[in-house]
Design an enzyme around this catalytic site. Structure first.
Site, mmCIF file in Angstrom:
data_model
loop_
_atom_site.group_PDB
_atom_site.id
_atom_site.type_symbol
_atom_site.label_atom_id
_atom_site.label_comp_id
_atom_site.label_asym_id
_atom_site.label_seq_id
_atom_site.Cartn_x
_atom_site.Cartn_y
_atom_site.Cartn_z
ATOM 1 N N GLU A 21 -1.618 5.749 9.116
ATOM 2 C CA GLU A 21 -1.252 6.716 8.080
ATOM 3 C C GLU A 21 -2.488 7.518 7.701
ATOM 4 O O GLU A 21 -3.601 6.981 7.645
ATOM 5 C CB GLU A 21 -0.766 6.015 6.803
ATOM 6 C CG GLU A 21 0.577 5.349 6.886
ATOM 7 C CD GLU A 21 0.959 4.709 5.550
ATOM 8 O OE1 GLU A 21 0.526 5.190 4.489
ATOM 9 O OE2 GLU A 21 1.686 3.707 5.587
ATOM 10 N N CYS B 149 7.540 -12.765 -2.960
ATOM 11 C CA CYS B 149 6.806 -14.018 -2.810
ATOM 12 C C CYS B 149 6.671 -14.317 -1.315
ATOM 13 O O CYS B 149 7.658 -14.280 -0.584
ATOM 14 C CB CYS B 149 7.579 -15.136 -3.508
ATOM 15 S SG CYS B 149 6.912 -16.761 -3.112
ATOM 16 N N GLU C 299 7.058 9.665 -4.752
ATOM 17 C CA GLU C 299 6.239 10.270 -3.700
ATOM 18 C C GLU C 299 6.684 11.691 -3.350
ATOM 19 O O GLU C 299 6.314 12.223 -2.305
ATOM 20 C CB GLU C 299 6.205 9.356 -2.474
ATOM 21 C CG GLU C 299 5.403 8.093 -2.795
ATOM 22 C CD GLU C 299 5.069 7.223 -1.605
ATOM 23 O OE1 GLU C 299 5.919 7.107 -0.712
ATOM 24 O OE2 GLU C 299 3.968 6.640 -1.588
ATOM 25 N N LYS C 300 7.453 12.307 -4.255
ATOM 26 C CA LYS C 300 7.981 13.635 -3.909
ATOM 27 C C LYS C 300 6.888 14.699 -3.820
ATOM 28 O O LYS C 300 7.101 15.735 -3.210
ATOM 29 C CB LYS C 300 9.094 14.055 -4.871
ATOM 30 C CG LYS C 300 8.701 14.235 -6.321
ATOM 31 C CD LYS C 300 9.939 14.667 -7.131
ATOM 32 C CE LYS C 300 9.652 14.854 -8.596
ATOM 33 N NZ LYS C 300 9.348 13.588 -9.300
ATOM 34 N N PHE C 301 5.725 14.435 -4.413
ATOM 35 C CA PHE C 301 4.640 15.422 -4.294
ATOM 36 C C PHE C 301 3.537 14.970 -3.340
ATOM 37 O O PHE C 301 2.452 15.535 -3.318
ATOM 38 C CB PHE C 301 4.052 15.746 -5.674
ATOM 39 C CG PHE C 301 5.052 16.397 -6.591
ATOM 40 C CD1 PHE C 301 5.787 17.496 -6.161
ATOM 41 C CD2 PHE C 301 5.277 15.895 -7.860
ATOM 42 C CE1 PHE C 301 6.730 18.097 -6.998
ATOM 43 C CE2 PHE C 301 6.206 16.482 -8.703
ATOM 44 C CZ PHE C 301 6.948 17.591 -8.264
ATOM 45 N N CYS D 28 1.112 -14.163 -5.215
ATOM 46 C CA CYS D 28 2.191 -14.660 -6.059
ATOM 47 C C CYS D 28 1.770 -16.016 -6.628
ATOM 48 O O CYS D 28 1.131 -16.812 -5.932
ATOM 49 C CB CYS D 28 3.458 -14.791 -5.217
ATOM 50 S SG CYS D 28 4.821 -15.567 -6.104
ATOM 51 N N ASN E 294 4.825 -3.539 5.483
ATOM 52 C CA ASN E 294 3.970 -2.396 5.153
ATOM 53 C C ASN E 294 2.848 -2.854 4.245
ATOM 54 O O ASN E 294 3.095 -3.483 3.213
ATOM 55 C CB ASN E 294 4.778 -1.307 4.446
ATOM 56 C CG ASN E 294 4.013 -0.003 4.346
ATOM 57 O OD1 ASN E 294 3.706 0.607 5.357
ATOM 58 N ND2 ASN E 294 3.664 0.389 3.145
ATOM 59 N N GLU E 295 1.641 -2.575 4.643
ATOM 60 C CA GLU E 295 0.468 -2.841 3.788
ATOM 61 C C GLU E 295 0.583 -4.160 3.035
ATOM 62 O O GLU E 295 0.621 -4.202 1.802
ATOM 63 C CB GLU E 295 0.257 -1.679 2.815
ATOM 64 C CG GLU E 295 -0.105 -0.396 3.522
ATOM 65 C CD GLU E 295 -0.605 0.699 2.586
ATOM 66 O OE1 GLU E 295 -0.261 0.673 1.391
ATOM 67 O OE2 GLU E 295 -1.351 1.572 3.056
ATOM 68 N N TRP F 188 -1.449 9.994 -5.397
ATOM 69 C CA TRP F 188 -1.865 8.854 -6.205
ATOM 70 C C TRP F 188 -3.358 8.856 -6.505
ATOM 71 O O TRP F 188 -3.821 8.039 -7.297
ATOM 72 C CB TRP F 188 -1.453 7.539 -5.528
ATOM 73 C CG TRP F 188 -1.860 7.431 -4.088
ATOM 74 C CD1 TRP F 188 -1.104 7.785 -2.998
ATOM 75 C CD2 TRP F 188 -3.107 6.959 -3.561
ATOM 76 N NE1 TRP F 188 -1.799 7.563 -1.838
ATOM 77 C CE2 TRP F 188 -3.032 7.050 -2.152
ATOM 78 C CE3 TRP F 188 -4.282 6.460 -4.135
ATOM 79 C CZ2 TRP F 188 -4.082 6.670 -1.309
ATOM 80 C CZ3 TRP F 188 -5.322 6.078 -3.297
ATOM 81 C CH2 TRP F 188 -5.220 6.190 -1.904
ATOM 82 N N CYS G 120 3.969 -18.219 -8.244
ATOM 83 C CA CYS G 120 5.160 -19.005 -8.608
ATOM 84 C C CYS G 120 4.958 -20.485 -8.266
ATOM 85 O O CYS G 120 3.985 -20.852 -7.602
ATOM 86 C CB CYS G 120 6.388 -18.456 -7.888
ATOM 87 S SG CYS G 120 6.433 -18.873 -6.138
#
Ligand code: GLA
Ligand code: GLA
Length: 686
Positions: A316, A123, A364-366, A163, A157-158, A324, A165
């Site tokens: 990046e 939040c 994210e291992k691949f 939110c 990050n990004e 993804w 709430c």
């Protein structure tokens, strides 16, 4: 204009090359850190982003900090002549934080609070989250303020998402009270709530837009989006407060996501010292590489313009593939260098990757990385990265240089929000971004530099201002366009412009509303066509543009009357045959064109080809560029650095006319002509 900017951090006056580095994932095998250092140097990388998701490694328990591992990593970087972009860790939070303070967890549109997990889901309003992020940020700043490897702050990050709430609902109401000066009647009027009996009689009745409740009041939706941006900016400012105090000389950035719709980056940009963004094109996919190359160039140009032409950072990009996207296709040979240097050609002073080393587990291992699971340097990707590093080392003179554009295209976030919210004239294929990108493409193919700006930017420095689908016109914009044209500028507008004001309320008294004066037309109706339908725009004989053909008109045809404007082309078919399809209005020393019909690349190439000749627009190189080849120049005001880029797999020949150049990578002198291999790039100094 400023042609030479100081380096992002003057401590490192070179192109940064490196990427997201997660040594905390390898904390059990610190010998890998030494191997990382060896490989970083070997790959000609120099700058790593550390600590992006390291909160739990830095603060394993509330108030107990462990900096030992990061000290070691920062020191190793420094000892090896490498540099660090230090992140604040708010992009993902420790489980202890969610467990103890559930208010930090985001609530979705349906009012349901998330459970702990994933990332980017806190939040932005929560006082606890704000306090905890400031505490860890302060600790990081105090600890590393004088560290020799420390170049830059990477905030969170990004940023993204929203939110719903109770804290956010209350903050939204407070935001609205400030905006409407505590006058609910002003809000009801701006939101046109008389519609369907939606009038609010108490501020407490107002909730965030949701599919379960209210989402059809456009002014409400628009204000919510503005609030989400403002609240994110506010959260960001809360994060950077201790950093500005303790490390006033360390510049600050946060990584943007291209044309991510959820945040108006123009509002975040003034608070960043340098803009950075994450670029993940799907090369060799469904869109042809040359089309995608143009689309990505458009986004690089937005990022350059966000700080008025100051070089940005490619923060990046993937060294190979992502994990993804629907299909994780590998970059074909040449594409890694080309797409990395494309960013540089458009004003980036860095080439950074996600990620340095492939993680061993989790989602994210691949995902592509400089160092693969094999763990050594003998891979294709490692060689590609090394090549980029070696090339960047030869480009020091390009660092900090500018891109000189005589053309600007308006791509405006609020306009896009309003267009996307509109019901009609077509539910599908409103395609604001695509339309802006297709206008842009005509210039990309000619090698004409373009700035991509929002409607609040200064127009006066351009020769040509293009505003596709300027549906929303905020106060003062039309007047600034008029002054731009009167002073000799050329303005191009299209169908579906001048329809609503800043509250998404339609202009009364005739479209295109406040643009009517500058365009010299009145739009009475707009015809939406089915996909199978085609009309044509036919140019009148001896039209001042000298255009000859008939061009397809598809999807949207605006039915206008030329009030003061001259008619250059008319519709061919249907009940509006003979009515204006393209008009020109002369105002003062300038010209304003209105393109009433939705068109295609054939039209755009011809139309902007004519305008570029008329206006004598500067090209990166005075030659006919072959299909799929583009050119871009960076300049320090005296020297020009020409990037010639081939976004196709075929070899291309380019004639250089009478100019001779020096190849910056080989030192060779080049004249007459040159050839580019498939996905080839040359960087030439004139
Ligand atoms: C229905 C409703 C009207 C209006 C029209 C729009 O008929 O009764 O209020 O929404 O649809 O087509
Ligand atoms: C984003 C994130 C990174 C990583 C990459 C993967 O850009 O910022 O942490 O997840 O996507 O492509």
């Amino acid at each position: 204009m400023q042609h030479k900017h100081t380096p992002i951090n003057p401590k490192f006056p070179h192109f940064m090359h490196g990427g997201d580095y997660n040594p905390d994932q390898w904390i059990r095998t610190p010998e890998i850190w030494d191997e990382d250092m060896r490989l970083m140097k070997l790959s000609h990388c120099n700058t790593m982003s550390v600590g992006i998701f390291s909160w739990v490694a830095l603060e394993p328990e509330e108030g107990r900090f462990e900096f030992g591992w990061l000290d070691e990593v920062m020191d190793k970087l420094a000892r090896n002549g490498l540099f660090a972009i230090l992140a604040t860790p708010s992009g993902a939070r420790p489980a202890w934080l969610s467990a103890k303070y559930p208010e930090v967890l985001r609530v979705d549109q349906n009012g349901i609070r998330n459970l702990h997990g994933k990332r980017h889901n806190h939040c932005f309003t929560s006082p606890v989250y704000r306090e905890k992020t400031q505490i860890i940020n302060r600790q990081l700043a105090l600890r590393y303020k004088d560290h020799p490897s420390f170049l830059l702050w990477h905030i969170s990050n990004e940023f993204g998402g929203e939110c719903h709430c109770e804290l956010c609902q209350e903050a939204f109401r407070e935001w609205l009270k400030r905006k409407y000066h505590n006058d609910l009647d002003k809000l009801n009027n701006a939101w046109w709530t008389g519609f369907w009996s939606h009038t609010y009689t108490d501020w407490q009745q107002i909730e965030s837009p949701t599919r379960r409740g209210e989402d059809l009041v456009h002014g409400h939706n628009l204000d919510w989006k503005r609030f989400v941006t403002d609240q994110t900016v506010d959260f960001f400012l809360n994060e950077v407060k201790p950093l500005r105090e303790i490390t006033p000389d360390i510049p600050i950035t946060t990584n943007f996501m291209g044309t991510y719709p959820g945040l108006n980056y123009w509002k975040l940009a003034p608070h960043c010292d340098v803009i950075s963004w994450d670029s993940y094109p799907t090369w060799h996919g469904e869109r042809r590489d040359c089309e995608l190359g143009s689309d990505i160039a458009f986004i690089h140009d937005i990022n350059r313009c966000l700080k008025n032409g100051k070089p940005f950072m490619l923060m990046e990009s993937t060294p190979s593939m992502t994990n993804w996207q629907p299909v994780a296709k590998l970059k074909r040979p040449g594409m890694h260098l080309l797409s990395s240097l494309q960013a540089v050609a458009h004003g980036s002073d860095t080439v950074q990757y996600f990620q340095w080393r492939k993680s061993r587990g989790s989602s994210e291992k691949f995902h592509g990385a400089v160092v693969d699971h094999a763990g050594h340097e003998n891979t294709r990707v490692f060689k590609d990265v090394t090549e980029v590093g070696k090339v960047l080392e030869k480009l020091d003179p390009v660092l900090g240089t500018a891109v000189d554009s005589e053309v600007a295209i308006i791509f405006d976030w609020e306009n896009r929000w309003a267009i996307e919210d509109a019901h009609g004239p077509r539910r599908e294929k409103k395609d604001y971004q695509l339309t802006c990108q297709s206008h842009y493409g005509a210039f990309w193919k000619m090698g004409v530099a373009v700035d991509v700006i929002d409607m609040d930017c200064d127009f006066s420095k351009y020769k040509l201002l293009v505003a596709p689908m300027l549906y929303m016109v905020r106060p003062g914009v039309a007047e600034r366009i008029e002054r731009f044209v009167e002073a000799g500028g050329t303005f191009v507008a299209t169908y579906w412009s001048g329809i609503v004001d800043e509250n998404d309320l339609c202009f009364l008294g005739g479209f295109p509303g406040p643009l009517r004066q500058v365009l010299g037309i009145w739009s009475e109706e707009i015809d939406a066509l089915y996909d199978k339908d085609v009309n044509y725009a036919v140019f009148n004989e001896n039209n001042t543009l000298g255009m000859k053909s008939a061009y397809e008109a598809k999807e949207l045809c605006d039915l206008v009357y030329a009030e003061k404007a001259e008619v250059l082309a008319v519709y061919r078919d249907d009940f509006y045959a003979g009515r204006p399809a393209l008009t020109l209005n002369i105002l003062g020393n300038g010209k304003a064109y209105y393109v009433a019909f939705r068109n295609n690349d054939i039209f755009l190439d011809d139309f902007y080809g004519k305008l570029s000749k008329d206006l004598n627009l500067k090209k990166a190189i005075e030659t006919e560029l072959p299909q799929a080849v583009t050119a871009q120049v960076r300049t320090d005001g005296r020297n020009a650095y020409l990037f010639l880029m081939n976004f196709s797999s075929e070899k291309k020949e380019i004639s250089l006319g009478n100019s001779s150049y020096t190849d910056m990578l080989t030192g060779e002198t080049i004249c007459d002509k040159l050839s580019l291999t498939g996905y080839g790039i040359k960087i030439l100094r004139s």
